[in-house]
Design an enzyme around this catalytic site. Structure first.
Site, PDB file in Angstrom:
ATOM      1  N   MET A   1     101.608 149.020  -9.354  1.00  0.00           N
ATOM      2  CA  MET A   1     101.752 149.087 -10.818  1.00  0.00           C
ATOM      3  C   MET A   1     100.391 149.401 -11.441  1.00  0.00           C
ATOM      4  SD  MET A   1     102.927 145.986 -13.376  1.00  0.00           S
ATOM      5  CE  MET A   1     101.392 145.049 -13.338  1.00  0.00           C
ATOM      6  N   PRO A   2     100.307 150.400 -12.332  1.00  0.00           N
ATOM      7  CA  PRO A   2      99.031 150.595 -13.030  1.00  0.00           C
ATOM      8  C   PRO A   2      98.684 149.334 -13.822  1.00  0.00           C
ATOM      9  CG  PRO A   2     100.520 152.468 -13.389  1.00  0.00           C
ATOM     10  CD  PRO A   2     101.335 151.385 -12.737  1.00  0.00           C
ATOM     11  N   ALA A   3      97.465 148.836 -13.653  1.00  0.00           N
ATOM     12  CA  ALA A   3      97.096 147.565 -14.292  1.00  0.00           C
ATOM     13  C   ALA A   3      97.095 147.680 -15.810  1.00  0.00           C
ATOM     14  CB  ALA A   3      95.719 147.122 -13.799  1.00  0.00           C
ATOM     15  N   LEU A   4      96.734 148.845 -16.325  1.00  0.00           N
ATOM     16  CA  LEU A   4      96.679 149.037 -17.771  1.00  0.00           C
ATOM     17  C   LEU A   4      97.965 149.723 -18.224  1.00  0.00           C
ATOM     18  CD1 LEU A   4      94.710 148.669 -20.189  1.00  0.00           C
ATOM     19  CD2 LEU A   4      93.988 151.023 -19.789  1.00  0.00           C
ATOM     20  N   GLY A   5      98.708 149.027 -19.068  1.00  0.00           N
ATOM     21  CA  GLY A   5      99.945 149.596 -19.601  1.00  0.00           C
ATOM     22  C   GLY A   5      99.830 149.760 -21.104  1.00  0.00           C
TER      23      GLY A   5
ATOM     24  N   GLY B   1     101.692 148.925 -24.719  1.00  0.00           N
ATOM     25  CA  GLY B   1     102.688 148.059 -25.347  1.00  0.00           C
ATOM     26  C   GLY B   1     103.250 148.670 -26.626  1.00  0.00           C
TER      27      GLY B   1
ATOM     28  N   ASP C   1     105.242 149.250 -21.589  1.00  0.00           N
ATOM     29  CA  ASP C   1     105.907 147.942 -21.696  1.00  0.00           C
ATOM     30  C   ASP C   1     106.706 147.874 -22.991  1.00  0.00           C
ATOM     31  OD1 ASP C   1     106.275 145.017 -21.010  1.00  0.00           O
ATOM     32  OD2 ASP C   1     105.399 144.861 -23.007  1.00  0.00           O
TER      33      ASP C   1
ATOM     34  N   TYR D   1     112.599 144.613 -28.833  1.00  0.00           N
ATOM     35  CA  TYR D   1     111.715 145.410 -29.703  1.00  0.00           C
ATOM     36  C   TYR D   1     112.483 146.495 -30.466  1.00  0.00           C
ATOM     37  CZ  TYR D   1     107.895 143.424 -26.860  1.00  0.00           C
ATOM     38  OH  TYR D   1     107.037 142.581 -26.203  1.00  0.00           O
TER      39      TYR D   1
ATOM     40  N   LYS E   1     112.302 144.066 -20.960  1.00  0.00           N
ATOM     41  CA  LYS E   1     112.567 142.621 -20.910  1.00  0.00           C
ATOM     42  C   LYS E   1     113.977 142.314 -21.395  1.00  0.00           C
ATOM     43  CE  LYS E   1     107.783 142.107 -22.475  1.00  0.00           C
ATOM     44  NZ  LYS E   1     107.601 143.271 -23.367  1.00  0.00           N
TER      45      LYS E   1
ATOM     46  N   HIS F   1     112.295 137.600 -20.907  1.00  0.00           N
ATOM     47  CA  HIS F   1     111.312 137.597 -22.000  1.00  0.00           C
ATOM     48  C   HIS F   1     110.716 136.210 -22.239  1.00  0.00           C
ATOM     49  CE1 HIS F   1     110.412 140.232 -25.741  1.00  0.00           C
ATOM     50  NE2 HIS F   1     109.442 139.364 -25.596  1.00  0.00           N
TER      51      HIS F   1
HETATM   52  N1  LIG Z   1     106.138 138.946 -23.795  1.00  0.00           N
HETATM   53  C1  LIG Z   1     105.871 138.627 -25.038  1.00  0.00           C
HETATM   54  O1  LIG Z   1     106.351 137.605 -25.557  1.00  0.00           O
HETATM   55  C2  LIG Z   1     104.976 139.514 -25.850  1.00  0.00           C
HETATM   56  C3  LIG Z   1     104.493 139.090 -27.092  1.00  0.00           C
HETATM   57  C4  LIG Z   1     103.642 139.934 -27.789  1.00  0.00           C
HETATM   58  C5  LIG Z   1     103.283 141.162 -27.250  1.00  0.00           C
HETATM   59  N2  LIG Z   1     103.793 141.566 -26.041  1.00  0.00           N
HETATM   60  C6  LIG Z   1     103.441 142.879 -25.431  1.00  0.00           C
HETATM   61  O2  LIG Z   1     102.026 143.029 -25.431  1.00  0.00           O
HETATM   62  C7  LIG Z   1     101.680 144.216 -26.151  1.00  0.00           C
HETATM   63  C8  LIG Z   1     100.343 144.055 -26.830  1.00  0.00           C
HETATM   64  O3  LIG Z   1     100.306 142.880 -27.607  1.00  0.00           O
HETATM   65  P1  LIG Z   1     100.098 142.891 -29.190  1.00  0.00           P
HETATM   66  O4  LIG Z   1     100.676 144.125 -29.732  1.00  0.00           O
HETATM   67  O5  LIG Z   1     100.600 141.592 -29.656  1.00  0.00           O
HETATM   68  O6  LIG Z   1      98.516 142.824 -29.385  1.00  0.00           O
HETATM   69  P2  LIG Z   1      97.244 143.722 -29.002  1.00  0.00           P
HETATM   70  O7  LIG Z   1      97.601 144.874 -28.138  1.00  0.00           O
HETATM   71  O8  LIG Z   1      96.215 142.768 -28.517  1.00  0.00           O
HETATM   72  O9  LIG Z   1      96.784 144.230 -30.452  1.00  0.00           O
HETATM   73  C9  LIG Z   1      97.528 145.155 -31.184  1.00  0.00           C
HETATM   74  C10 LIG Z   1      96.902 145.240 -32.585  1.00  0.00           C
HETATM   75  O10 LIG Z   1      95.555 145.695 -32.457  1.00  0.00           O
HETATM   76  C11 LIG Z   1      95.369 146.914 -33.155  1.00  0.00           C
HETATM   77  N3  LIG Z   1      94.515 147.717 -32.258  1.00  0.00           N
HETATM   78  C12 LIG Z   1      94.870 148.289 -31.091  1.00  0.00           C
HETATM   79  N4  LIG Z   1      93.812 148.875 -30.506  1.00  0.00           N
HETATM   80  C13 LIG Z   1      92.762 148.651 -31.316  1.00  0.00           C
HETATM   81  C14 LIG Z   1      91.396 149.023 -31.256  1.00  0.00           C
HETATM   82  N5  LIG Z   1      90.926 149.725 -30.218  1.00  0.00           N
HETATM   83  N6  LIG Z   1      90.586 148.626 -32.266  1.00  0.00           N
HETATM   84  C15 LIG Z   1      91.063 147.914 -33.317  1.00  0.00           C
HETATM   85  N7  LIG Z   1      92.358 147.522 -33.424  1.00  0.00           N
HETATM   86  C16 LIG Z   1      93.191 147.903 -32.438  1.00  0.00           C
HETATM   87  C17 LIG Z   1      96.755 147.483 -33.368  1.00  0.00           C
HETATM   88  O11 LIG Z   1      96.812 148.222 -34.561  1.00  0.00           O
HETATM   89  P3  LIG Z   1      97.502 149.690 -34.705  1.00  0.00           P
HETATM   90  O12 LIG Z   1      98.768 149.701 -33.894  1.00  0.00           O
HETATM   91  O13 LIG Z   1      97.751 149.761 -36.179  1.00  0.00           O
HETATM   92  O14 LIG Z   1      96.502 150.699 -34.221  1.00  0.00           O
HETATM   93  C18 LIG Z   1      97.601 146.211 -33.484  1.00  0.00           C
HETATM   94  O15 LIG Z   1      97.510 145.669 -34.795  1.00  0.00           O
HETATM   95  C19 LIG Z   1     102.864 144.391 -27.109  1.00  0.00           C
HETATM   96  O16 LIG Z   1     102.935 145.666 -27.660  1.00  0.00           O
HETATM   97  C20 LIG Z   1     104.001 144.068 -26.189  1.00  0.00           C
HETATM   98  O17 LIG Z   1     104.265 145.160 -25.317  1.00  0.00           O
HETATM   99  C21 LIG Z   1     104.624 140.741 -25.342  1.00  0.00           C
END
Ligand SMILES: NC(=O)c1ccc[n+]([C@@H]2O[C@H](COP(=O)([O-])OP(=O)(O)OC[C@H]3O[C@@H](n4cnc5c(N)ncnc54)[C@H](OP(=O)(O)O)[C@@H]3O)[C@@H](O)[C@H]2O)c1
Length: 294
Positions: free
Chosen positions: A14-18, A20, A45, A50, A75, A108
């Site tokens: 699995m590629p480590a960087l995915g 979301g 992911d 979603y 999920k 999930h």
């Molecule tokens: N299993 C679970 O319960 C669960 C819960 C939460 C998340 N997830 C998964 O994890 C993924 C990532 O988590 P997340 O979306 O909560 O948080 P994250 O990836 O840590 O942060 C996303 C936020 O950061 C902003 N951003 C992204 N890259 C940036 C950068 N280089 N500089 C500044 N701001 C940046 C995005 O804004 P913009 O989009 O406006 O650019 C968005 O507001 C989700 O998409 C999902 O696939 C799973």
């Protein structure tokens, strides 16, 4: 360092960087995933909850890449837990994604108050794995007790546990339990998104003085430093963005090589405060909602 791959417990790579897509509106999902695939991500992911699996599938089909070149993770939502319901949830997700096989299908959340349903759901994942419909199975937001209870009642050790991990909430106990069982830890909110999009009063990881100082020393951005921290410590990370420049920035981390002191300094930022829902308090009553049919 090139972008690493992780070998899951069943030898799947699995590629480590995915990439979301939580909170990515369906209308923006095709463009975001297309951009991610163009800059080089090969792991997406998503989740039934979603509401954008259809658009993820569309972007994959339109990319020109072979299906076997992209690792697709999704999920099952808690409302679909139970043996037959979870088998149906696979059919629904596969139909929306328009794929025959899902690379990684995970539960999930644990449902502590209905762990019987959680186990039945996981047994359905085991069946899907045995039937070759999914290539690996796993869980998300499982705390060490949930993992122990699951392992006691089922056969296949989850390949992955996707949990909240970022510099302000590191969950060392969960990471240790995952490691003990040979489970890959996958960080959601890997750059601390939940610390700035949900709680505006919270100091953002992106402005943290320790992280910005390390970023300046390496000529990288805070987000890149946090992603390097995950990858160097052997985790998968799945940053989300709808912004093309950030999507590219978050993938440009192959050259981030932090020192042991820098890794430890980031570890030390842990506040112990969870951003997401408390896994022990996850109930059908509070969080259940129907997933639309394909
Ligand atoms: N299993 C679970 O319960 C669960 C819960 C939460 C998340 N997830 C998964 O994890 C993924 C990532 O988590 P997340 O979306 O909560 O948080 P994250 O990836 O840590 O942060 C996303 C936020 O950061 C902003 N951003 C992204 N890259 C940036 C950068 N280089 N500089 C500044 N701001 C940046 C995005 O804004 P913009 O989009 O406006 O650019 C968005 O507001 C989700 O998409 C999902 O696939 C799973």
């Amino acid at each position: 360092m090139t972008i690493p791959t992780l070998t899951l417990s069943n030898d799947l790579t699995m590629p480590a960087l995915g990439f979301g897509v939580f909170q990515t509106p369906p209308a923006e999902t095709v463009a975001a995933v297309r951009c991610a695939l163009q800059v080089g991500y090969r792991h997406i992911d998503t989740a039934a909850a979603y509401g954008n699996e259809r658009e993820v599938g569309q972007a994959i089909r339109e990319s020109g890449l072979g299906r076997d070149e992209i690792f697709v993770e999704t999920k099952v939502w808690i409302s679909d837990y139970g043996y037959e319901s979870t088998l149906h949830a696979f059919d629904t997700s596969a139909a929306k994604l328009r794929v025959d096989t899902i690379d990684l299908l995970i539960l999930h959340q644990a449902l502590p108050s209905r762990f019987d349903l959680t186990i039945e759901a996981y047994r359905a994942l085991e069946t899907l794995l045995a039937d070759g419909k999914v290539r690996a199975i796993g869980v998300s937001n499982f705390m060490p007790d949930h993992l122990a209870d699951l392992l006691a009642a089922t056969t296949v050790v989850p390949a992955v546990n996707q949990v909240e991990v970022h510099p302000y909430f590191r969950q060392p106990g969960v990471l240790a339990a995952d490691a003990e069982h040979g489970i890959v830890s996958q960080a959601w909110s890997p750059i601390g998104g939940i610390t700035f999009y949900r709680d505006s009063g919270h100091t953002s990881t992106l402005q943290d003085p320790t992280i910005t100082a390390i970023a300046a020393a390496h000529g990288k951005t805070p987000a890149q430093v946090m992603l390097g921290w995950h990858l160097q410590q052997g985790r998968s990370a799945i940053p989300k963005s709808v912004t093309p420049a950030r999507i590219a920035e978050n993938f440009d981390v192959a050259d981030v090589q932090l020192t042991a002191d820098e890794l430890a300094a980031i570890d030390a930022l842990d506040t112990g405060h969870r951003g997401g829902p408390e896994p022990e308090a996850m109930t059908l009553e509070a969080f259940g909602r129907p997933i639309p049919e394909a």
